[in-house]
Every structure is written in structure tokens, then in C-alpha cells.
Design a protein around this motif. Structure first.
Motif, PDB file in Angstrom:
ATOM      1  N   LEU A   1       0.754  -1.205  -0.044  1.00 53.82           N
ATOM      2  CA  LEU A   1      -0.078   0.207   0.022  1.00 53.82           C
ATOM      3  C   LEU A   1       0.801   1.257  -0.002  1.00 53.82           C
ATOM      4  O   LEU A   1       0.437   2.072  -0.724  1.00 53.82           O
ATOM      5  N   ARG A   2       2.045   1.212   0.940  1.00 55.98           N
ATOM      6  CA  ARG A   2       2.766   2.423   0.826  1.00 55.98           C
ATOM      7  C   ARG A   2       3.445   2.554  -0.644  1.00 55.98           C
ATOM      8  O   ARG A   2       3.575   3.814  -0.962  1.00 55.98           O
ATOM      9  N   PHE A   3       3.938   1.753  -1.107  1.00 57.12           N
ATOM     10  CA  PHE A   3       4.504   1.723  -2.547  1.00 57.12           C
ATOM     11  C   PHE A   3       3.371   2.264  -3.421  1.00 57.12           C
ATOM     12  O   PHE A   3       3.816   3.116  -4.327  1.00 57.12           O
ATOM     13  N   LEU A   4       2.327   1.772  -3.539  1.00 56.79           N
ATOM     14  CA  LEU A   4       1.100   2.280  -4.238  1.00 56.79           C
ATOM     15  C   LEU A   4       0.795   3.388  -3.982  1.00 56.79           C
ATOM     16  O   LEU A   4       0.596   4.398  -5.073  1.00 56.79           O
ATOM     17  N   ALA A   5       0.714   3.868  -2.612  1.00 55.66           N
ATOM     18  CA  ALA A   5       0.535   5.393  -2.477  1.00 55.66           C
ATOM     19  C   ALA A   5       1.662   6.376  -2.961  1.00 55.66           C
ATOM     20  O   ALA A   5       1.189   7.534  -3.501  1.00 55.66           O
ATOM     21  N   GLU A   6       2.915   5.915  -3.033  1.00 59.51           N
ATOM     22  CA  GLU A   6       4.062   6.513  -3.694  1.00 59.51           C
ATOM     23  C   GLU A   6       3.936   6.940  -4.938  1.00 59.51           C
ATOM     24  O   GLU A   6       4.076   7.952  -5.622  1.00 59.51           O
ATOM     25  N   ARG A   7       3.548   5.789  -5.739  1.00 57.45           N
ATOM     26  CA  ARG A   7       3.359   5.912  -7.062  1.00 57.45           C
ATOM     27  C   ARG A   7       2.171   6.753  -7.444  1.00 57.45           C
ATOM     28  O   ARG A   7       2.287   7.362  -8.554  1.00 57.45           O
ATOM     29  N   LEU A   8       1.024   6.583  -6.677  1.00 60.26           N
ATOM     30  CA  LEU A   8      -0.140   7.472  -7.000  1.00 60.26           C
ATOM     31  C   LEU A   8       0.159   9.084  -6.781  1.00 60.26           C
ATOM     32  O   LEU A   8      -0.204   9.716  -7.431  1.00 60.26           O
ATOM     33  N   THR A   9       1.112   9.140  -5.658  1.00 61.05           N
ATOM     34  CA  THR A   9       1.284  10.487  -5.385  1.00 61.05           C
ATOM     35  C   THR A   9       2.363  11.128  -6.661  1.00 61.05           C
ATOM     36  O   THR A   9       1.907  12.265  -7.000  1.00 61.05           O
ATOM     37  N   GLU A  10       3.150  10.293  -7.335  1.00 58.65           N
ATOM     38  CA  GLU A  10       3.876  10.901  -8.264  1.00 58.65           C
ATOM     39  C   GLU A  10       2.947  11.049  -9.481  1.00 58.65           C
ATOM     40  O   GLU A  10       3.036  11.814 -10.271  1.00 58.65           O
ATOM     41  N   ALA A  11       2.283  10.165  -9.678  1.00 64.50           N
ATOM     42  CA  ALA A  11       1.260  10.384 -10.893  1.00 64.50           C
ATOM     43  C   ALA A  11       0.294  11.503 -10.745  1.00 64.50           C
ATOM     44  O   ALA A  11       0.070  12.137 -11.726  1.00 64.50           O
ATOM     45  N   LEU A  12      -0.209  11.717  -9.421  1.00 60.85           N
ATOM     46  CA  LEU A  12      -1.061  12.942  -9.278  1.00 60.85           C
ATOM     47  C   LEU A  12      -0.231  14.144  -9.486  1.00 60.85           C
ATOM     48  O   LEU A  12      -0.631  15.087 -10.306  1.00 60.85           O
ATOM     49  N   ARG A  13       0.997  14.082  -8.961  1.00 60.11           N
ATOM     50  CA  ARG A  13       1.890  15.245  -9.241  1.00 60.11           C
ATOM     51  C   ARG A  13       1.938  15.731 -10.489  1.00 60.11           C
ATOM     52  O   ARG A  13       1.812  16.761 -10.989  1.00 60.11           O
ATOM     53  N   ASP A  14       2.113  14.845 -11.395  1.00 66.13           N
ATOM     54  CA  ASP A  14       2.557  14.905 -12.817  1.00 66.13           C
ATOM     55  C   ASP A  14       1.290  15.299 -13.552  1.00 66.13           C
ATOM     56  O   ASP A  14       1.179  16.381 -14.453  1.00 66.13           O
ATOM     57  N   ALA A  15       0.102  14.742 -13.298  1.00 64.25           N
ATOM     58  CA  ALA A  15      -1.185  15.498 -13.886  1.00 64.25           C
ATOM     59  C   ALA A  15      -1.634  16.534 -13.447  1.00 64.25           C
ATOM     60  O   ALA A  15      -1.905  17.415 -14.185  1.00 64.25           O
ATOM     61  N   LEU A  16      -1.162  17.016 -12.304  1.00 61.37           N
ATOM     62  CA  LEU A  16      -1.565  18.299 -11.762  1.00 61.37           C
ATOM     63  C   LEU A  16      -0.554  19.338 -12.663  1.00 61.37           C
ATOM     64  O   LEU A  16      -1.149  20.435 -13.020  1.00 61.37           O
ATOM     65  N   ARG A  17       0.572  18.959 -12.777  1.00 61.08           N
ATOM     66  CA  ARG A  17       1.506  19.880 -13.759  1.00 61.08           C
ATOM     67  C   ARG A  17       1.089  19.877 -15.135  1.00 61.08           C
ATOM     68  O   ARG A  17       0.966  21.001 -15.687  1.00 61.08           O
ATOM     69  N   VAL A  18       0.454  19.045 -15.635  1.00 61.03           N
ATOM     70  CA  VAL A  18       0.083  18.937 -17.061  1.00 61.03           C
ATOM     71  C   VAL A  18      -1.446  19.769 -16.937  1.00 61.03           C
ATOM     72  O   VAL A  18      -1.370  20.672 -17.919  1.00 61.03           O
ATOM     73  N   ALA A  19      -2.183  19.655 -16.186  1.00 59.10           N
ATOM     74  CA  ALA A  19      -3.360  20.440 -16.152  1.00 59.10           C
ATOM     75  C   ALA A  19      -2.927  22.030 -15.806  1.00 59.10           C
ATOM     76  O   ALA A  19      -3.639  22.656 -16.508  1.00 59.10           O
ATOM     77  N   GLU A  20      -2.058  22.464 -14.812  1.00 58.41           N
ATOM     78  CA  GLU A  20      -1.535  23.717 -14.740  1.00 58.41           C
ATOM     79  C   GLU A  20      -1.129  24.416 -16.255  1.00 58.41           C
ATOM     80  O   GLU A  20      -1.453  25.282 -16.484  1.00 58.41           O
ATOM     81  N   SER A  21      -0.141  23.723 -16.666  1.00 57.36           N
ATOM     82  CA  SER A  21       0.354  23.938 -18.075  1.00 57.36           C
ATOM     83  C   SER A  21      -0.641  24.327 -19.121  1.00 57.36           C
ATOM     84  O   SER A  21      -0.719  25.076 -19.862  1.00 57.36           O
ATOM     85  N   ARG A  22      -1.707  23.304 -19.158  1.00 55.12           N
ATOM     86  CA  ARG A  22      -2.560  23.266 -20.266  1.00 55.12           C
ATOM     87  C   ARG A  22      -3.591  24.429 -19.992  1.00 55.12           C
ATOM     88  O   ARG A  22      -4.032  25.000 -20.886  1.00 55.12           O
ATOM     89  N   GLY A  23      -3.867  24.432 -18.533  1.00 54.93           N
ATOM     90  CA  GLY A  23      -4.875  25.672 -18.260  1.00 54.93           C
ATOM     91  C   GLY A  23      -4.162  26.950 -18.404  1.00 54.93           C
ATOM     92  O   GLY A  23      -4.858  27.888 -19.012  1.00 54.93           O
ATOM     93  N   GLN A  24      -2.797  27.247 -18.246  1.00 58.36           N
ATOM     94  CA  GLN A  24      -2.367  28.487 -18.626  1.00 58.36           C
ATOM     95  C   GLN A  24      -2.278  28.841 -20.288  1.00 58.36           C
ATOM     96  O   GLN A  24      -2.248  29.641 -20.398  1.00 58.36           O
ATOM     97  N   ARG A  25      -2.044  27.858 -20.856  1.00 58.45           N
ATOM     98  CA  ARG A  25      -2.200  27.921 -22.260  1.00 58.45           C
ATOM     99  C   ARG A  25      -3.384  28.238 -22.877  1.00 58.45           C
ATOM    100  O   ARG A  25      -3.586  28.941 -23.698  1.00 58.45           O
ATOM    101  N   LEU A  26      -4.417  27.613 -22.193  1.00 56.45           N
ATOM    102  CA  LEU A  26      -5.788  27.779 -22.720  1.00 56.45           C
ATOM    103  C   LEU A  26      -6.249  29.186 -22.210  1.00 56.45           C
ATOM    104  O   LEU A  26      -6.924  30.042 -23.026  1.00 56.45           O
ATOM    105  N   SER A  27      -5.782  29.706 -21.264  1.00 57.31           N
ATOM    106  CA  SER A  27      -6.234  31.180 -20.727  1.00 57.31           C
ATOM    107  C   SER A  27      -5.679  32.339 -21.809  1.00 57.31           C
ATOM    108  O   SER A  27      -6.088  33.135 -21.671  1.00 57.31           O
ATOM    109  N   ARG A  28      -4.643  32.006 -22.169  1.00 51.18           N
ATOM    110  CA  ARG A  28      -4.063  32.858 -23.067  1.00 51.18           C
ATOM    111  C   ARG A  28      -4.727  33.117 -24.477  1.00 51.18           C
ATOM    112  O   ARG A  28      -4.763  34.090 -25.201  1.00 51.18           O
ATOM    113  N   LEU A  29      -5.335  31.899 -24.638  1.00 49.05           N
ATOM    114  CA  LEU A  29      -6.326  31.821 -26.073  1.00 49.05           C
ATOM    115  C   LEU A  29      -7.523  32.706 -25.731  1.00 49.05           C
ATOM    116  O   LEU A  29      -8.169  33.226 -26.961  1.00 49.05           O
ATOM    117  N   ASN A  30      -8.055  32.914 -24.825  1.00 46.54           N
ATOM    118  CA  ASN A  30      -9.540  33.600 -24.397  1.00 46.54           C
ATOM    119  C   ASN A  30      -9.090  35.035 -24.329  1.00 46.54           C
ATOM    120  O   ASN A  30      -8.195  35.713 -24.004  1.00 46.54           O
TER     121      ASN A  30
END
Length: 104
Positions: free
Chosen positions: A75-104
Motif C-alpha cells: 500500500l505504501r509503494f502504491l501510495a507513493e506511485r499514485l502521489t507521483e502520478a497525481l503530481r504529474d497530472a496536476l503539472r500537466v493540468a496547470e500547463s494546459r490551463g495556462q495555455r488555454l487562458s492565453r487563447l481567450n
């Protein structure tokens, strides 16, 4: 009489920086400034984002299967990998959100 806008000495950038899907030294964010056509680093960032989101999706499916009967160590190993995946997904969302806001 019309007031002239105050000039600033700061140079204007033609394109806003893009948050890249990886970190630099000491975990600091990395940014890329490119033109509208992109380039090799921009394409690498797109591919990396796609891989990160795909890995997160697969990890989440794997977690759903494991959670009911998983020992604490796993469970600990799984929680660490899920934390990494969430960090990556949030970075992608932030980056894409910044680019989308510039289009409007």
C-alpha cells in the motif's frame, strides 16, 4: 488632451512561457518560450505529458484492483506511485490551463 500610456523598460515577450512536464534542478519548475509553431522541445513536452497521463490512468486501474486485499508494504509503494502520478497530472493540468487562458 489624451494621456499617453507610460512606457516600461521591461521587454515584451512575444510568447508566454510554457510550464514543462518535468522539473529542473532541485525540483524547480522548467519553462519553455517558443513560437506558435513549437519545436522539438515542445513536441517532447507534449509526448511526455501524454505518457505521464497514460501511466496515471494505468496506475489508477491497477490500484483499484489491488486496494481491497493489499498488504501494508505494498500500500505504501502504491501510495507513493499514485502521489507521483497525481503530481504529474496536476503539472500537466496547470500547463494546459495556462495555455488555454492565453487563447481567450
Amino acid at each position: 488632451m489624451r494621456a499617453e500610456p507610460e512606457s516600461t523598460n521591461a521587454p515584451e515577450l512575444p510568447y508566454q512561457p510554457r510550464l514543462l512536464p518535468w522539473s529542473g534542478q532541485q525540483g524547480k519548475p522548467c519553462y519553455l518560450i517558443t513560437d506558435a509553431h513549437g519545436g522539438p522541445v515542445s513536441r517532447l513536452a507534449d509526448a511526455t505529458e501524454s505518457i505521464q497521463l497514460g501511466m496515471g490512468t494505468e496506475l489508477l486501474a491497477h490500484a483499484r484492483e489491488l486496494l481491497p486485499d493489499t498488504p501494508l508494504g505494498e500500500l505504501r509503494f502504491l501510495a507513493e506511485r499514485l502521489t507521483e502520478a497525481l503530481r504529474d497530472a496536476l503539472r500537466v493540468a496547470e500547463s494546459r490551463g495556462q495555455r488555454l487562458s492565453r487563447l481567450n
